[in-house]
Scaffold this motif. Structure first.
Motif, PDB file in Angstrom:
ATOM      1  N   ARG A 191      40.141  34.703  50.014  1.00 24.82           N
ATOM      2  CA  ARG A 191      39.288  34.101  48.990  1.00 24.82           C
ATOM      3  C   ARG A 191      40.141  33.577  47.839  1.00 24.82           C
ATOM      4  N   GLU A 192      39.530  32.718  47.045  1.00 26.17           N
ATOM      5  CA  GLU A 192      40.192  32.197  45.849  1.00 26.17           C
ATOM      6  C   GLU A 192      40.130  33.226  44.731  1.00 26.17           C
ATOM      7  N   ASP A 193      41.199  33.293  43.955  1.00 29.69           N
ATOM      8  CA  ASP A 193      41.264  34.238  42.844  1.00 29.69           C
ATOM      9  C   ASP A 193      42.129  33.606  41.752  1.00 29.69           C
ATOM     10  N   GLY A 194      42.530  34.391  40.778  1.00 31.95           N
ATOM     11  CA  GLY A 194      43.373  33.886  39.711  1.00 31.95           C
ATOM     12  C   GLY A 194      43.734  34.984  38.744  1.00 31.95           C
ATOM     13  N   PHE A 195      44.605  34.664  37.793  1.00 34.74           N
ATOM     14  CA  PHE A 195      45.046  35.607  36.779  1.00 34.74           C
ATOM     15  C   PHE A 195      44.685  35.090  35.384  1.00 34.74           C
ATOM     16  N   ASP A 196      44.276  35.999  34.517  1.00 38.79           N
ATOM     17  CA  ASP A 196      44.198  35.775  33.081  1.00 38.79           C
ATOM     18  C   ASP A 196      45.311  36.574  32.421  1.00 38.79           C
TER      19      ASP A 196
END
Length: 561
Positions: A191-196
């Motif tokens: 799945r798509e994810d990301g970082f803050d």
């Protein structure tokens, strides 16, 4: 000397003895991290809540920031030292620095010149590990989400509607958008994810707004991580049984940190910065502790008053039943000239025309503080060597025309002694102030619709003519309105301008503020509205400060500021 050289020459006192000397804090309620920094036990914090003592709160905020520098933290420290010098029992409450700006462009957040908190290097680099604990707690929840889906997904979580990213305390634009679960079924669900960045984590906001461990754990349990496949049913961290372990990881991070100024006055440094993408205030626990111990508590809110002060008042004060008795609005001659169109390389040259033109930015902030919030306000000109009398006199006169006193303060060069005039004016304002949590004039009521709250911030504070959003975002706001319409708004907007265009200086009017996305932070108790293309994971500049930071064989750090 540079800021770090001044800090390294500081004559610090052991923090255990200093805390006892200044405020009678028993040694058994301090957990030392070396000789010069410590954490205050929650048992001691709780014991203070039963005392009748309640000091006065003063907020330090600023004009819209520029590369020329404004100096909120420096002014907060200088003012605190000055108040102590004139006999007022005072504690300073600051936010903790993030490693991202320390190695990026902005630098640290321990003040400057002879108005600093120390040990400066420790505070700017890792400190007592609070940000590490927040990152681990946040990423534990991230891991448990993917683990739950991998093991059958009993909660029926929709992988396409997961709202919980991962975090790291560093500016790393390459992590903004990533894909997890690659490598086949053994590695989880693709799945798509990301970082803050860590300071944008809801866990950071929860830590800052929680009043005790029970409140912390309850808020962590309320985090909405995403939605079920029916598209409407929220999934909470408590559904994953993650909140207990997260709270355990934060068992020490929730305790306020105690350090000292160069003049050996107490400072509580606790909680997160970044009022452009987060709520940008130090912890409620630290602020309330200081109010019980001291006659005056001086605190800061991040970036300009349109961001930091707005969130301090409409989120922190609303949630914690706090109210500042007075506001100090920091400006510099250099910054006003920058807002007036002067290139950075010419800021040391007298330019009255630019000062007058740039004053419109300061005037907008003054109006917001005194009219929209109806708070007593003093303008502090944080003095630079190249400021001329003609320039400062112009600012003082123009402030006077607005009914606000303006004081030139030399705390950067002279420490507390250079801010005594400012301190005396603050005392005068505080003694005449009748502001309390019961009569604090907030910008909007709880029951105002979410769209109208955002519109009120944009039009009343930013000078915008309207807010706009795509049909998708309008639909998301309408969905949030049904269950969470009473929550306040945390605007994520560029700090460099009243508009969403960072190059638009001064006090623009008539512009549109585009709301590009909204995000529920149910545990923190607010809704994030992202304006324009604001990023919750910053990037490093072409020449990051990290290139200048070094350490020698004796452990002496250089290049940090």
């Amino acid at each position: 000397m540079s800021d770090i050289e001044i800090a390294q020459r500081a004559k610090m006192k052991p923090i255990i003895g200093l805390a006892a000397e200044k405020f009678g804090i028993p040694a058994e309620h301090l957990d030392p991290y070396g000789h010069y920094k410590a954490k205050l036990s929650l048992e001691y914090v709780d014991s203070l809540s039963h005392q009748a003592q309640e000091g006065k709160l003063v907020l330090v905020t600023a004009i819209s920031p520029t590369p020329a520098g404004e100096g909120k933290t420096t002014t907060t420290v200088g003012l605190g030292d000055a108040l102590n010098r004139i006999g007022k029992k005072t504690i300073i409450c600051l936010r903790e620095p993030s490693l991202g700006p320390c190695f990026g462009m902005k630098g640290g957040a321990a003040g400057g010149g002879y108005s600093q908190v120390v040990p400066m290097e420790d505070i700017n680099l890792h400190f007592t590990g609070d940000f590490h604990a927040i990152a681990v707690a946040h990423n534990l929840l991230s891991a448990m989400i993917d683990n739950h889906i991998n093991h059958g997904n009993a909660l029926d979580i929709d992988p396409r509607r997961i709202k919980w990213k991962r975090v790291v305390d560093m500016n790393d634009r390459a992590l903004r958008e990533i894909t997890v679960g690659q490598g086949g079924p053994a590695n989880g669900y693709l799945r798509e994810d990301g970082f803050d960045i860590v300071v944008a984590s809801e866990v950071m906001a929860i830590l800052c707004l929680a009043t005790n461990r029970a409140d912390l754990k309850e808020r962590l349990g309320r985090i909405v991580i995403g939605y079920k496949t029916d598209k409407v049913t929220p999934v909470y961290a408590s559904d994953l049984k993650a909140h207990g372990a997260m709270a355990a990881l934060l068992k020490d991070a929730i305790k306020p940190n105690i350090v000292q100024t160069l003049e050996n006055n107490i400072a509580l440094v606790h909680g997160g910065p970044f009022a452009n993408i987060a709520h940008g205030c130090n912890s409620v626990t630290a602020t309330k502790t200081a109010l019980k111990l001291a006659d005056y508590t001086i605190t800061e809110a991040g970036f300009g008053a349109d961001l930091g002060a707005e969130k301090f008042l409409n989120i922190k004060c609303r949630s914690a039943k706090l109210a500042p008795s007075a506001v100090v609005l920091v400006a510099t001659v250099r910054a006003l000239k920058y807002h007036g169109g002067v290139d950075r390389i010419h800021l040391n040259q007298e330019n009255l025309e630019a000062v007058e033109k740039g004053f419109e930015n300061l005037e907008r902030h003054i109006t917001n503080v005194t009219k929209n919030y109806q708070l007593p306000c003093v303008v502090c000109i944080n003095h630079f060597t190249y400021d001329t009398d003609a320039e400062t006199d112009m600012i003082i006169e123009k402030c006077s025309d607005l009914g606000v006193k303006c004081i030139v303060s030399k705390h950067w060069a002279e420490g507390g002694a250079g801010a005594e005039a400012l301190a005396n004016e603050v005392v005068s304002m505080v003694e005449g102030s009748t502001i309390s949590p019961d009569n604090l004039n907030l910008l909007y009521p709880d029951n105002m619709p979410i769209w109208n709250k955002i519109e009120t911030i944009a039009t009343k504070l930013y000078g915008a003519s309207e807010i706009v959003a795509s049909d998708k975002v309008k639909g998301e706001i309408a969905e949030l309105q049904e269950k969470y319409g009473d929550l306040p708004i945390c605007m994520a907007k560029t700090q460099m301008s009243f508009s969403t265009n960072p190059s638009l200086k001064g006090a623009p009017t008539g512009h549109s503020v585009e709301i590009s996305s909204v995000k529920l932070e149910h545990g923190a108790g607010f809704i994030v509205a992202i304006a324009g293309n604001m990023m919750t994971m910053p990037g490093l500049p072409k020449t990051p400060t990290a290139e200048k930071i070094d350490i020698d064989d004796n452990g002496v750090i250089t290049g940090l500021f």
